[in-house]
Design a protein around this motif. Sequence first.
Motif, PDB file in Angstrom:
ATOM      1  N   GLU A 207       2.840  14.569 -12.488  1.00 18.33           N
ATOM      2  CA  GLU A 207       3.211  13.471 -11.593  1.00 18.33           C
ATOM      3  C   GLU A 207       4.332  13.918 -10.648  1.00 18.33           C
ATOM      4  OE1 GLU A 207       4.097   9.849 -13.610  1.00 18.33           O
ATOM      5  OE2 GLU A 207       4.115   8.673 -11.754  1.00 18.33           O
TER       6      GLU A 207
ATOM      7  N   PHE B 206      -0.775   7.641  -8.552  1.00 14.56           N
ATOM      8  CA  PHE B 206      -0.455   6.578  -7.585  1.00 14.56           C
ATOM      9  C   PHE B 206      -1.105   6.906  -6.245  1.00 14.56           C
ATOM     10  CE2 PHE B 206       2.904   9.766  -7.633  1.00 14.56           C
ATOM     11  CZ  PHE B 206       2.908  10.175  -6.307  1.00 14.56           C
ATOM     12  N   SER B 207      -1.073   5.930  -5.359  1.00 17.81           N
ATOM     13  CA  SER B 207      -1.546   6.174  -3.991  1.00 17.81           C
ATOM     14  C   SER B 207      -0.503   5.652  -3.006  1.00 17.81           C
ATOM     15  CB  SER B 207      -2.894   5.495  -3.768  1.00 17.81           C
ATOM     16  OG  SER B 207      -2.767   4.108  -3.945  1.00 17.81           O
ATOM     17  N   VAL B 208      -0.438   6.283  -1.857  1.00 19.05           N
ATOM     18  CA  VAL B 208       0.502   5.895  -0.808  1.00 19.05           C
ATOM     19  C   VAL B 208      -0.213   5.987   0.535  1.00 19.05           C
ATOM     20  CG1 VAL B 208       2.640   6.497   0.412  1.00 19.05           C
ATOM     21  CG2 VAL B 208       2.559   6.666  -2.081  1.00 19.05           C
ATOM     22  N   LYS B 209      -0.100   4.949   1.328  1.00 19.00           N
ATOM     23  CA  LYS B 209      -0.805   4.882   2.604  1.00 19.00           C
ATOM     24  C   LYS B 209      -0.076   5.656   3.722  1.00 19.00           C
ATOM     25  CE  LYS B 209      -3.803   3.242   5.556  1.00 19.00           C
ATOM     26  NZ  LYS B 209      -5.192   3.674   5.504  1.00 19.00           N
TER      27      LYS B 209
ATOM     28  N   ARG C 182       3.510   2.182  -5.729  1.00 17.25           N
ATOM     29  CA  ARG C 182       2.745   2.183  -6.975  1.00 17.25           C
ATOM     30  C   ARG C 182       2.282   0.775  -7.322  1.00 17.25           C
ATOM     31  NH1 ARG C 182       4.366   6.555 -10.453  1.00 17.25           N
ATOM     32  NH2 ARG C 182       6.246   7.562  -9.709  1.00 17.25           N
TER      33      ARG C 182
ATOM     34  N   VAL D 185       4.529  13.679  -6.645  1.00 17.72           N
ATOM     35  CA  VAL D 185       5.618  13.058  -5.888  1.00 17.72           C
ATOM     36  C   VAL D 185       6.102  14.000  -4.785  1.00 17.72           C
ATOM     37  CG1 VAL D 185       8.004  12.218  -6.024  1.00 17.72           C
ATOM     38  CG2 VAL D 185       6.342  11.530  -7.767  1.00 17.72           C
TER      39      VAL D 185
ATOM     40  N   THR E 275      11.275  11.094 -10.997  1.00 19.38           N
ATOM     41  CA  THR E 275       9.969  10.921 -10.359  1.00 19.38           C
ATOM     42  C   THR E 275       9.004  10.014 -11.109  1.00 19.38           C
ATOM     43  OG1 THR E 275       9.302  12.921 -11.508  1.00 19.38           O
ATOM     44  CG2 THR E 275      10.007  13.172  -9.222  1.00 19.38           C
ATOM     45  N   THR E 276       9.406   9.529 -12.274  1.00 21.20           N
ATOM     46  CA  THR E 276       8.440   8.779 -13.075  1.00 21.20           C
ATOM     47  C   THR E 276       8.464   7.292 -12.770  1.00 21.20           C
ATOM     48  OG1 THR E 276       8.706  10.385 -14.837  1.00 21.20           O
ATOM     49  CG2 THR E 276       7.678   8.287 -15.438  1.00 21.20           C
ATOM     50  N   HIS E 277       9.647   6.699 -12.779  1.00 15.02           N
ATOM     51  CA  HIS E 277       9.751   5.258 -12.555  1.00 15.02           C
ATOM     52  C   HIS E 277      10.117   4.959 -11.106  1.00 15.02           C
ATOM     53  CE1 HIS E 277       9.387   4.930 -16.844  1.00 15.02           C
ATOM     54  NE2 HIS E 277      10.405   5.765 -16.993  1.00 15.02           N
TER      55      HIS E 277
ATOM     56  N   GLN F 291       0.818  -1.225   0.000  1.00 12.15           N
ATOM     57  CA  GLN F 291       0.000   0.000   0.000  1.00 12.15           C
ATOM     58  C   GLN F 291       0.846   1.268   0.000  1.00 12.15           C
ATOM     59  OE1 GLN F 291      -2.732  -0.679   3.330  1.00 12.15           O
ATOM     60  NE2 GLN F 291      -4.351  -0.927   1.813  1.00 12.15           N
ATOM     61  N   ASN F 292       2.131   1.131   0.235  1.00 13.85           N
ATOM     62  CA  ASN F 292       3.000   2.303   0.142  1.00 13.85           C
ATOM     63  C   ASN F 292       3.625   2.470  -1.243  1.00 13.85           C
ATOM     64  OD1 ASN F 292       2.636   3.395   2.664  1.00 13.85           O
ATOM     65  ND2 ASN F 292       4.280   2.214   3.612  1.00 13.85           N
TER      66      ASN F 292
ATOM     67  N   GLU G  44       9.888   4.953  -7.142  1.00 12.48           N
ATOM     68  CA  GLU G  44       8.755   4.934  -6.219  1.00 12.48           C
ATOM     69  C   GLU G  44       8.758   6.197  -5.350  1.00 12.48           C
ATOM     70  OE1 GLU G  44       6.229   3.044  -5.731  1.00 12.48           O
ATOM     71  OE2 GLU G  44       6.662   1.206  -6.879  1.00 12.48           O
ATOM     72  N   PRO G  45       7.632   6.895  -5.256  1.00  9.34           N
ATOM     73  CA  PRO G  45       7.564   8.105  -4.423  1.00  9.34           C
ATOM     74  C   PRO G  45       7.961   7.842  -2.960  1.00  9.34           C
ATOM     75  CG  PRO G  45       5.611   7.911  -5.806  1.00  9.34           C
ATOM     76  CD  PRO G  45       6.388   6.659  -6.004  1.00  9.34           C
ATOM     77  N   PHE G  46       7.610   6.667  -2.455  1.00  6.63           N
ATOM     78  CA  PHE G  46       7.972   6.349  -1.068  1.00  6.63           C
ATOM     79  C   PHE G  46       9.492   6.325  -0.907  1.00  6.63           C
ATOM     80  CE2 PHE G  46       8.434   3.662   2.717  1.00  6.63           C
ATOM     81  CZ  PHE G  46       7.422   4.149   3.540  1.00  6.63           C
TER      82      PHE G  46
END
Lengths: 436, 361
Positions: B150, B195-198, A137, B154, B97-99, A134-135, B101-103
Amino acid sequence: MTKQIKLAAHFPGVNNTTVWSDPASGSQIDFASFEHLARTAERGKFDFLFLAEGLRLREHAGKILDSDVVGRPNTTTVLAALSAVTTHLGLAGTLSSTFNEPYEVARQVASIDHLSGGRAAWNVVTSPDAFTGQNFRRGGFLKREDRYARAEEFLATVRELWDSWAPGTLVGDKENGVFARDPGRFVHSGPQFDIAGEFTLPRTPQGQPIVIQAGDSDEGREFAAKTADVIFSRHGTLEDGQAFYHDVKRRLAAYGRDHGELLIMPAATFVLGDTDAEAEENAREIRLQQVRPATAIQFLEQVWSRDLSDYDVDGPLPEVDPDPDAEPLTWGRVRHEKDPLETARRWRAVAEEKKLSIRELVIEATARQQFVGTPSTVAATIDEYVQSDAADGFVLVPHLTPGGLDEFVEKVVPHLQERGVFRTEYAGPTLREQLF
Amino acid sequence: MVSAQLHLGVAIDGAGYHPAAWRISAVEPAALFTAGHYLRYAKLAEAASLDFVTLDDSLALQPGGEGVVRGRLDALLTLSAIAPVTSRIGLVPTVTTTHTEPFHVSTSVATLDYASRGRAGVLAVPSLTAAEAAHFARRPAPSPEDGDAETAEVLEVSTRLWDSWEDDAIVRDAATGRFIDRDKLHYVDFEGRFFSVKGPSITPRPPQGHPVTAVYGDSPHARAADVVVTRADHLDAVRATAARHPGAKVLATVSIVLAETEQGARDRQRELDALMPFEPAGLSFTGTPAQLAAELPRWAAETGVAGFHLRPAVLPDDLDLLAGEVVPALRAAGAFRSGYAGTTLREHLGLGVAVNQYQGA
Ligand SMILES: Cc1cc2nc3c(=O)[nH]c(=O)nc-3n(C[C@H](O)[C@H](O)[C@H](O)COP(=O)(O)O)c2cc1C
């Protein structure tokens, strides 16, 4: 033949082996803590520093778990920073093959290998975990049974990228204006990854950085036997360690590999004292601090998948059985108990026989290999374990951050060196040279 | 009248911005893949008390064939490797920032901030090429508009993740057995277009709260970050960009070729261009250090930018002249501070304390 012992230092991440309540316990996140442990390990001529990885905070009963140490930096970033304050120590980081892509992992590990002059290692773990997903993509896209299919092809792809600058690619001819000739070309076409292009980094000082594996299933062991340099395992006790050691080393021949090409390094803790009796007493107190009442109940609930908060930690194990069909109560922790009903039966038997309370049982059940005694006893025991093939060495997890390794380096390492089973000088600049 | 104090960042890529730089520079090509190369330049910039150094990056090889520098280290990891052995200079890697992961973007920048004790920034750049996409093969290259949008997401989620731990979340309360106060940790629950991030983050809030965020301001979609770097190539366009981002520190890129005499600078420029003709992005300057020191405050006054992102043509040559002569001349004119006032990059840039969006929520 006398085996030379391998030693690594684990930066205690998120776990209940840490005693965070001790006044001597420092920050788990400030860079100074990492620098302290790395410098200590290097002073002790250790093979490498090891970082685990967890990409989501654990939850218990729907809430973020607040009793264990929480919070850690990004793995590759902290290793790169450590390369600046060390000269020979290997720098090993855990990176999931599920929540990363080969091109990026290859680049990051190769960058650390360049920046450190050949000291990088990657611990390949598989996380088939929708909760962590969930963290990302990617989300929780991977089925458990697919985790090693992806890991194996992931690693093979990474190695193709590491090899993609053939010798002589970097020409650097200023006169004629040829910087690099045909650099980094690769094509990988497989069921997991279908990628092509050019890799951005020349071949690294180690050529192939060290690969560590830390999964325990049959597939995990097979993967390690086929392709890893080191296994990080939980099997540290003498008998369990020997069984694991023989099982894994036996698998090597099928891949045309030699007994010495895969090193087994289980996790272990240590507690020292001026006498063996004092060390035992210290160890008991440390375990009581590590397994606090709340931690003990949470651990039990993790296996039982039930609310057990009404039980007395100093009383007997619950008479009610685990709920085998319930959703796990704890998320984000590697589950080692595959059959909860069977685990409960086993624990009840142990608790009854030894007359253990819940807390005492958890202390026993969560114990890793612990070397307890005077410095010379501990050195002798570690040596004995290694010489009798329970391990090739150990990944030591100090219970205090960041100073917990200091006394080991000051007091135990000299005994190991006197016994002639541990180096007094580094063999060369690269991690591969220390290990093999 | 004392002119406004400029902010100055400097690019320390490869052997310099000019594609022929590696042939002129005394630096050995193989050194470009070592930490020492970049450390040397960061120390030069730090001795001159510049605000920050930048290091460019991409998930593909630089284009241009065998005559140019090809291959590079991961920029964020390289600046991490110089963080513990420098003390004041800001460290601003390009992060894609595209490929990526933002996390991972969020925790790696936070960790650079820890390793540098508050000197991290990030220049967030989308991966727009087919070559980069082919290295991942999970999605096609985005359009420039989508790439920028995007990137904005990010940065938004990174900032949320940095804030997801309140500064005093770690309580170490032995009496209750709590290491953290979970009420001071926050799910970010980000649901964007891409995208989504928890959340929350695994890394506690970094020393600066928010490491400095920067974007290129060429596109009208660029989100107002802390810093906007414009690569516009004439002063009117620079002025327009500065006007479009009133909330950010806008810095104009200037590529520089320096020498003690004007003729000497032109000769160097000619020598480089003869080896490989090149039009750099952004403003260009060829001349003496004194001329550059006179030009920069004038350009800033004319366009309203807060300062400049300087790109030396050849390393270390043009950086040596920049640090050794241009900066002292700017100081003498009151256009640049005499040393570091604070220890963090936010302080260097006068950005103020970052407010935690979740504090007390
Ligand atoms: C000693 C040991 C250490 C591990 N460390 C990590 C870790 O740091 N991060 C992680 O995500 N998984 C870690 N794992 C989990 C494994 O990568 C793997 O996901 C898990 O063991 C399930 O695979 P298996 O069924 O082969 O054991 C570790 C496992 C073991 C045995």
